[in-house]
Design an enzyme around this catalytic site. Structure first.
Site, PDB file in Angstrom:
ATOM      1  N   HIS A   1       0.836  -1.218   0.000  1.00 32.92           N
ATOM      2  CA  HIS A   1       0.000   0.000   0.000  1.00 32.92           C
ATOM      3  C   HIS A   1       0.867   1.263   0.000  1.00 32.92           C
ATOM      4  CE1 HIS A   1      -3.447  -2.591   1.313  1.00 32.92           C
ATOM      5  NE2 HIS A   1      -2.468  -3.213   1.962  1.00 32.92           N
TER       6      HIS A   1
ATOM      7  N   SER B   1      15.329  22.369 -15.258  1.00 26.09           N
ATOM      8  CA  SER B   1      14.149  23.168 -15.551  1.00 26.09           C
ATOM      9  C   SER B   1      14.589  24.469 -16.208  1.00 26.09           C
ATOM     10  CB  SER B   1      13.406  23.473 -14.249  1.00 26.09           C
ATOM     11  OG  SER B   1      12.728  24.708 -14.330  1.00 26.09           O
TER      12      SER B   1
ATOM     13  N   LYS C   1      16.465  22.457 -10.119  1.00 24.06           N
ATOM     14  CA  LYS C   1      15.767  21.208 -10.415  1.00 24.06           C
ATOM     15  C   LYS C   1      16.649  20.112 -11.001  1.00 24.06           C
ATOM     16  CE  LYS C   1      11.738  20.629 -10.727  1.00 24.06           C
ATOM     17  NZ  LYS C   1      10.730  19.999  -9.889  1.00 24.06           N
TER      18      LYS C   1
ATOM     19  N   ASN D   1      15.349  16.493 -12.547  1.00 18.66           N
ATOM     20  CA  ASN D   1      14.105  15.756 -12.788  1.00 18.66           C
ATOM     21  C   ASN D   1      14.333  14.382 -13.434  1.00 18.66           C
ATOM     22  OD1 ASN D   1      12.665  17.991 -11.848  1.00 18.66           O
ATOM     23  ND2 ASN D   1      12.574  18.894 -13.894  1.00 18.66           N
TER      24      ASN D   1
ATOM     25  N   GLU E   1       9.647   9.269 -16.279  1.00 16.84           N
ATOM     26  CA  GLU E   1       8.305   9.802 -16.533  1.00 16.84           C
ATOM     27  C   GLU E   1       7.847   9.509 -17.960  1.00 16.84           C
ATOM     28  OE1 GLU E   1       7.741  13.790 -14.090  1.00 16.84           O
ATOM     29  OE2 GLU E   1       9.691  13.688 -15.046  1.00 16.84           O
TER      30      GLU E   1
ATOM     31  N   LYS F   1      -0.395  -2.450 -38.995  1.00 18.59           N
ATOM     32  CA  LYS F   1       1.033  -2.153 -38.977  1.00 18.59           C
ATOM     33  C   LYS F   1       1.437  -0.921 -38.161  1.00 18.59           C
ATOM     34  CE  LYS F   1       0.911  -3.367 -43.380  1.00 18.59           C
ATOM     35  NZ  LYS F   1      -0.174  -4.378 -43.250  1.00 18.59           N
TER      36      LYS F   1
HETATM   37  N1  ARG Z   1      -1.604  -3.311 -48.055  1.00 22.05           N
HETATM   38  C1  ARG Z   1      -2.309  -4.489 -47.739  1.00 22.05           C
HETATM   39  C2  ARG Z   1      -2.243  -4.767 -46.228  1.00 22.05           C
HETATM   40  O1  ARG Z   1      -1.426  -4.238 -45.588  1.00 22.05           O
HETATM   41  C3  ARG Z   1      -1.726  -5.659 -48.448  1.00 22.05           C
HETATM   42  C4  ARG Z   1      -2.678  -6.735 -48.771  1.00 22.05           C
HETATM   43  C5  ARG Z   1      -3.667  -6.250 -49.723  1.00 22.05           C
HETATM   44  N2  ARG Z   1      -4.523  -7.283 -50.182  1.00 22.05           N
HETATM   45  C6  ARG Z   1      -5.661  -7.030 -50.800  1.00 22.05           C
HETATM   46  N3  ARG Z   1      -6.361  -8.023 -51.185  1.00 22.05           N
HETATM   47  N4  ARG Z   1      -6.069  -5.814 -50.985  1.00 22.05           N
HETATM   48  O2  ARG Z   1      -3.037  -5.496 -45.704  1.00 22.05           O
END
Ligand code: ARG
Length: 497
Positions: free
Chosen positions: A161, A282, A288, A290, A295, A330
């Site tokens: 705690h 600072s 300071k 820090n 952080e 991605k």
């Molecule tokens: N740029 C697409 C992705 O990242 C690649 C695959 C695309 N495939 C498709 N059937 N449009 O998913």
């Protein structure tokens, strides 16, 4: 951006895409870091097509020549990914067709789809990045183990705690982090295994009529096995979710050490002092110093969780097969890896250079009744009183001392109060029982604070880290060997010109 041209898949369409459509759908920026893997995947695919007699040796040679050139031109900036060509896959294929002609370049995509292609790229990318994170974690664990080695007898307050609980040693504290990060490592190992199956050959979703050899591409890409089910692998992004979850927990754990660094370095706690090389000042307050790195690590944790939730939400309710939603997997994955690697790049050095204030820690560990449990345990052992009763007695003793504005170290008062409860104990004995340093030494139970236990655990963790280093090395070698074998084959084919 130039005006949109007809795409490679434009056969059925009578007009080219509107500029807004191209801008909205393209993914070249996110894809840029995949090009090396995309080319490797294409090399393996082309080699396999030729071995299986699906394309001719001449066709293979032209394809491999221009794939090599594409890699080279990308490196030297002559090939930049064009948004009009949608993604990395179409950019590379267009480059091939433009340079080798349709009769050669147009054959590369036989028995392949962008659906399995993009998965190959992601699997290859994740595999290497997981190894990088594992190396970073190992460096962090080394920094903690170093602290543990030096501080098995350095007492500090242990907290529950965020209140004084029982004394522990700094070495005990440091090995707890190692124990924790070793579990993160296990999760990363498991995520790696999921990424180490080969999607190539699943094609669009159904496999193919061409006599492809998925084992050969598996070998050339250094995967452990083909990912068998074509529809399953095309529909799968759980390997990314698993990776993001492992990375999220790494960040959760990094944020916890960060939090401790933040308050240990406060004037009020004064348990640690950061090296100047890892501290910030600072712009207005000259005094300071820090803990900005801690952080920012704490602050970036949410972005990695965000990446996980982004993907989990993306996956919810998606039907089987490829869905364009997948393209969004991605950027969060990149962000998560970038953040985790950046944190792991700086934290080992920060920890290694931190000055832990042993004197202040000992002062705190001996104050504020932190050894009360030790007294209760002593009464159980030496005075044959039940633990619950001892708890009551010591609790009452603490309450009385607090009322009188005293501590255990007011030895006569402590002794006198105990006597009121029929407990006879000498001051010398009290001083021993309530000594924090002796207390940590006496917790000899498995996994406890005693220097012997900390030493034993430290050695066991060191051994585990050696095993991890070996596994990371073996996996990296498997990747490098496969890449080398692919390149050797490419060179052999090109020599036959
Ligand atoms: N740029 C697409 C992705 O990242 C690649 C695959 C695309 N495939 C498709 N059937 N449009 O998913």
């Amino acid at each position: 951006m130039e005006t949109p041209q007809k795409t490679l898949w434009g056969g059925r369409f009578s007009t080219s895409l509107s500029t807004e459509t191209v801008t909205f759908t393209q993914s070249v920026e996110a894809d840029a870091r995949l090009i090396g893997y995309d080319i490797w995947g294409s090399q393996a695919h082309a080699i396999m097509l030729a071995r299986q007699g699906i394309i001719s040796d001449d066709e293979l040679r032209e394809i491999l020549r221009w794939l090599q050139k594409a890699a080279e031109d990308f490196r030297n900036g002559k090939l930049t990914l064009d948004a009009n060509k949608e993604d990395v896959h179409m950019n590379v294929e267009s480059y091939l067709i433009e340079n080798a002609g349709r009769e050669f370049g147009g054959k590369l995509h036989t028995a392949r789809s962008r659906n399995d292609q993009v998965l190959v790229d992601a699997h290859l990318y994740i595999r290497e990045e997981i190894l990088n994170v594992q190396r970073g974690l190992a460096a962090l664990c080394d920094a903690f183990l170093k602290i543990a080695e030096e501080h098995t007898e350095t007492v500090m307050p242990g907290y529950t705690h965020t209140q004084h609980a029982q004394p522990i040693s700094l070495g005990f504290w440091a090995t707890a982090y190692v124990s924790m990060f070793l579990r993160d490592n296990k999760r990363l190992q498991a995520a790696y295994a999921l990424a180490s199956t080969n999607p190539l050959g699943a094609c669009a979703l159904a496999g193919t009529t061409f006599p492809i050899d998925r084992h050969l591409t598996t070998k050339l890409l250094g995967f452990d096995s083909p990912h068998e089910h074509a529809l399953d692998v095309i529909s799968s992004r759980d390997f990314i979710a698993e990776t993001l979850f492992a990375l999220s927990l790494v960040m959760a754990n990094l944020s916890r050490i960060s939090e401790e660094i933040v308050y240990w370095t406060t004037y009020e706690f004064g348990m640690a002092v950061l090296d100047d090389a890892y501290s910030f000042g600072s712009s207005i307050m000259p005094q300071k110093k820090n803990p900005d790195i801690a952080e920012l690590t704490r602050g970036r944790t949410g972005r990695v969780y965000g990446a996980l939730f982004d993907l989990l939400t993306n996956l919810k309710g998606l039907p089987m097969g490829y869905n364009r939603d997948f393209q969004e997997d991605k950027p969060p994955l990149w962000e998560a890896f970038d953040i985790v690697k950046a944190c792991l790049g700086v934290l080992p050095g920060l920890l290694a250079t931190t000055d832990f204030r042993a004197e202040r820690m000992a002062e705190l560990a001996n104050a504020n009744f932190a050894t009360a449990t030790e007294l209760a345990n002593y009464l159980v052992t030496e005075h044959d009183i039940s633990f619950r009763e001892c708890h009551e007695i010591v609790g009452w003793l603490v309450g009385e001392l607090v009322k009188q504005d005293k501590t255990f170290a007011d030895w006569e008062a402590t002794q006198g109060l105990l006597k009121q409860k029929d407990v006879d104990i000498s001051v010398a004995q009290l001083q021993q029982v309530l000594d924090a340093e002796l207390a940590i030494r006496n917790n000899r139970s498995l996994g406890g604070t005693s220097p012997d236990e900390v030493h034993r655990m430290r050695e066991a963790f060191e051994e585990q880290l050696n095993e991890i280093a070996l596994q990371v090395y073996t996996r990296q070698t498997q990747i490098d060997d496969a890449r080398r074998e692919t390149l050797r084959t490419v060179e052999e084919v090109l020599k036959q010109d």
